[in-house]
Enzyme design. Sequence first.
Site, short mmCIF file in Angstrom:
data_model
loop_
_atom_site.label_atom_id
_atom_site.label_comp_id
_atom_site.label_asym_id
_atom_site.label_seq_id
_atom_site.Cartn_x
_atom_site.Cartn_y
_atom_site.Cartn_z
N GLU A 63 0.86 -1.18 0.00
CA GLU A 63 0.00 0.00 0.00
C GLU A 63 0.90 1.24 0.00
OE1 GLU A 63 -3.48 -0.10 2.75
OE2 GLU A 63 -2.53 -1.93 3.47
N ARG A 310 5.18 -13.61 9.13
CA ARG A 310 5.79 -12.30 8.90
C ARG A 310 7.03 -12.12 9.78
NH1 ARG A 310 1.64 -7.78 10.33
NH2 ARG A 310 3.44 -6.48 9.78
N LYS A 320 3.45 3.59 11.41
CA LYS A 320 3.56 4.92 10.82
C LYS A 320 3.19 6.01 11.83
CE LYS A 320 1.72 7.58 6.92
NZ LYS A 320 0.78 7.56 5.78
#
Length: 625
Positions: A63, A310, A320
Amino acid sequence: MAAPKAKAEAPSTPKASLPTNPQESMSQPTESISTSGFLAEVYKEKPLGSAGVERIVTRFPPEPNGFLHLGHSKAIAINFGFAEHHGGDCYLRYDDTNPAKEEKKYFTAIEDMVRWLGFSPVKITYSSDYFDTLYELAEDLIRRDAAYCDIQPPESEIAQQRGGGKGATPRYACGHRNRPTDESLTEFRAMRDGEYGPQEALLRMKQDLTSNNPQMWDLTAYRVIQPSKSSNAEEHVEDENPDHTAGVHYRTGDKWKIYPTYDFTHCLADSLEGITHSLCTTEFETSRVSYNWLCDTLGVYRPMQREYGRLNLSGTVLSKRKIMDLISKGHVRDWDDPRLYTLIALRRRGIPPGAILSFVSKLGVSKATTTIEIKKFEQSVRQYLEVTVPRLMVVLDPIRIVIDDLPENYLEMVELPYSKDPEFGTHQVPFTRTVYIDRSDFRETPSKDFFRLAPGTSVGLLKVPFPITATSFETDPDSGLVTLVHAQYDKPAEGTKFKRPKAYIHWVSDCPSLNSPVKACVRVHNPLFTCDNPDTHPDGFLSVINPQSEETFPGAMIDIGLHEITQKAPWPKTKSEEMATDSQATPETVRFQGMRVAYFCLDRDSTADYKVLNRIVSLKEDTNK
């Protein structure tokens, strides 16, 4: 065309070639993960030649709403490495379905990092490339009575329909679920034409409310996102652009008032691009059933989705929002501050891309989530640098040494190796009457357990023929710090046996005619947080900021070999860095070991007359971390 292999290549110097690396994965850093474990099993399920698979095709689908971090390097290595190993293709596809959070700088930075790691996408695509096709497929889904428009749906009611919310009611169908398909088509076109605002209407897939999998409970396929000028100060910090209009798409502008969700877009974009293996992390494992359902319901080609664990990192923050807090409150300078673990920060810190791929390769790929301590990552980087970068002498906190019995104009050129491996070659540095050593290598009072320089004791200077002995010293009357040490050169008289010193230390000479020393400011980066899990600290991650996360040494000195390695950087000259720099080294590719000190790289704040260095990692693990 296939993506080129991300290989570490030999240093570009006539004197040297890259020595054999003890790490098996360095020469082909993504090959081992593609031939064993999870990816080997995935390939067995759908190898070349089976069910029409003529060429392996994968995709890396980020993204574009933020900067990539270390965890993303695993996904990049897996998707590009798997396709590369089998002679296939990998797309870089931006999942640009939420214009409220996307900006041009993120698109640019993501591609930059993929190429920095050594991979070339066969093609760069965007989910927005398929907006027209996706819209037609959405109408097709409605006609098949597999989607419906939900008008003015409160979020709380949707949660209750899905068996959530207060009271945890049993799942039940939306009141619009069984409306006629023509009615849903009309409402969907009204959504498209801007007759509904955000949260006023949704297109939902008509799935299976009896399933135990929440991904089958009538997921949203389309929602309304309209442009709105941001007035929130925090959003201005996030966007770094006060003129950014949230909701105006970077590529399609204001053409669309409605946008497809990830759950609707991802599998169909995979299908349209002919992806053979849709590889993603395990949080999408429950989504596999809805991925398959949507492709099958529309009767389109269905790729194979498989999920791997992951990569997480302890001891730092990667979100973020939290990094934005660190920047806005002045704890770090920007997204590329070397104390962070975004890929742009690791690049500026001097971490070689090959070291990252080697690290990922050593971890392997499985279904299990991997949480790695920072010190383990740094140890892997340290092992990579040990055999791939040259060595120079760096003095962080200099003390001036005057060797009184040498003439004022004394000059002797001393040959220093660039590495333990002779193939790296050598360089010459001047040895003169005045040299500088590190403050930690001198004590005002001698002691039996200190083998470096002190009054009346001798020490060797690396590669200088004979040792020196301190005779006296001077201090600053205000600070009390030693400012000058007088010494003598212990060259034995002819016929006298040379006495080898107990220790050798690094040094840099004062020789203006040869531009020695090279003056620098060294930034030593320590852990940003004082605990291993700042994300979960009860007082918040900002309460455990390390006040000594960055130390600076503004008066540091480097030997003149820096000029040569700057011209020949990067060492090793990888394909990714060679292409990115167009045969001209960028500062962070000028990497070297400061003997007895640490590994360093140049920072972009350097000037012709004053260098700025970033410490990449220490020479050995700091147990005080």
